[in-house]
Design an enzyme around this catalytic site. Structure first.
Site, mmCIF file in Angstrom:
data_model
loop_
_atom_site.group_PDB
_atom_site.id
_atom_site.type_symbol
_atom_site.label_atom_id
_atom_site.label_comp_id
_atom_site.label_asym_id
_atom_site.label_seq_id
_atom_site.Cartn_x
_atom_site.Cartn_y
_atom_site.Cartn_z
ATOM 1 C CD GLU A 67 -14.056 40.585 -34.399
ATOM 2 O OE1 GLU A 67 -14.140 39.819 -35.362
ATOM 3 O OE2 GLU A 67 -13.185 40.454 -33.523
ATOM 4 C CG ASP A 115 -16.571 37.191 -34.393
ATOM 5 O OD1 ASP A 115 -17.243 36.350 -33.765
ATOM 6 O OD2 ASP A 115 -15.339 37.111 -34.517
ATOM 7 C CG HIS A 141 -10.395 32.678 -34.215
ATOM 8 N ND1 HIS A 141 -11.235 32.545 -33.130
ATOM 9 C CD2 HIS A 141 -10.764 33.857 -34.792
ATOM 10 C CE1 HIS A 141 -12.074 33.578 -33.062
ATOM 11 N NE2 HIS A 141 -11.791 34.387 -34.065
HETATM 12 C C1 3PY Z 1 -14.549 37.889 -38.626
HETATM 13 O O1 3PY Z 1 -15.091 37.843 -39.744
HETATM 14 O O2 3PY Z 1 -15.166 37.798 -37.549
HETATM 15 C C2 3PY Z 1 -13.106 38.081 -38.544
HETATM 16 O O3 3PY Z 1 -12.588 38.135 -37.439
HETATM 17 C C3 3PY Z 1 -12.348 38.205 -39.827
HETATM 18 O O4 3PY Z 1 -10.999 38.466 -39.628
HETATM 19 MG MG MG Z 2 -13.817 37.769 -35.782
#
Ligand code: 3PY
Ligand code: MG
Length: 264
Positions: A150, A176, A46
């Protein structure tokens, strides 16, 4: 050849704490490597960071006795190969939601016979302070392979995903994960679906002999997660820590709301 202290700690059942480098800054890498964390992850998923900047920061981090890790932009052979061949000691791969996706990560990150990683490059050996011959012999024992859980699909498939040989860590991305549940992105919540997902990952990690990890916003949350059984804990990031403190100072002088712009 240098040893990957993070992989050694996790294999010994110990907890390992690091942070994230989201700024495209070698100065930030230099300074953060002096703080005392076990590892630092350069963020390419990101952020605007390029492989060239990442490679320069791998050299800075490893030169300061710090394990350099990289979160790749996505799960692909190209990303994993270039991360490791330019000197990362481990890869963190986002959104691994099925066993075939987990197998693809291991195949790209491990040399034969565990995987199918292509042989080439010189910077990988340089960050381990060794020759390419020694690196090729020992890389499968030193490279840290971290898969991210995630998404609700990764929770459903966790048993199958974590049965894949060659994985060291399953790392929860709580923001996520909440998002995939139709909830506002957050590091923590009391939402039962989120709490069940976290418990399920801890249970599956234990079952398959893989370390569990999670991203947290601060030291208090890190202590709680370690207590709960998490071994690979990421605390915020260079940008998050900087803005958190800057916001606090500005607010105390009546100059702003104190709200940090960066979540991590
Ligand atoms: C999230 O919280 O989605 C992440 O990718 C943390 O690294
Ligand atoms: Mg993430």
């Amino acid at each position: 050849m240098k040893r990957n202290n993070v992989r050694a700690k996790l294999k010994a059942g110990e907890a390992s704490v690091g942070s994230w480098l989201n700024l495209s800054s070698s100065s930030a890498a230099q300074l953060m490597s002096k703080v005392g964390f076990d590892w630092l992850t350069i963020e390419m998923e990101h952020s605007p960071i390029s492989f060239e900047t990442a490679a320069q920061n791998f050299a800075i981090l490893s030169g300061n006795g710090m394990a350099p890790l990289l979160r790749v932009p996505s799960n692909s052979i190209e990303n994993i190969k270039r991360a490791l061949d330019t000197g990362a000691w481990g890869v963190i791969v986002p959104m691994v939601n099925s066993k075939p996706e987990a197998e693809a990560v291991v195949s790209a990150a491990r040399y034969a016979p565990l995987g199918d990683r292509s042989v080439g490059g010189i910077l990988h050996a340089a960050t381990f302070d060794t020759t390419t011959g020694e690196y090729y012999k020992n890389a499968n024992d030193e490279i840290l392979v971290v898969l991210m859980a995630e998404h609700v699909d990764a929770i459903k498939e966790a048993d199958a995903i974590l049965s894949t040989p060659g994985i060291d860590v399953v790392f929860i991305g709580p923001n996520d994960l909440h998002n995939s549940m139709g909830l506002p992105p957050a590091f923590e919540s009391e939402h039962p679906e989120f709490l069940n997902a976290v418990s399920h990952i801890l249970e599956m990690a234990k079952k398959h002999g893989v370390a569990a990890g999670i991203h947290v916003p601060d030291a208090e949350a890190a202590k709680r997660r370690i207590e709960q059984g998490f071994q690979f804990v990421a605390v915020a990031s260079d940008a998050g820590l900087m803005l958190g403190k800057a916001g606090e100072v500005a607010k105390s002088l009546g100059l702003g709301s104190g709200q940090a712009m960066a979540k991590y």
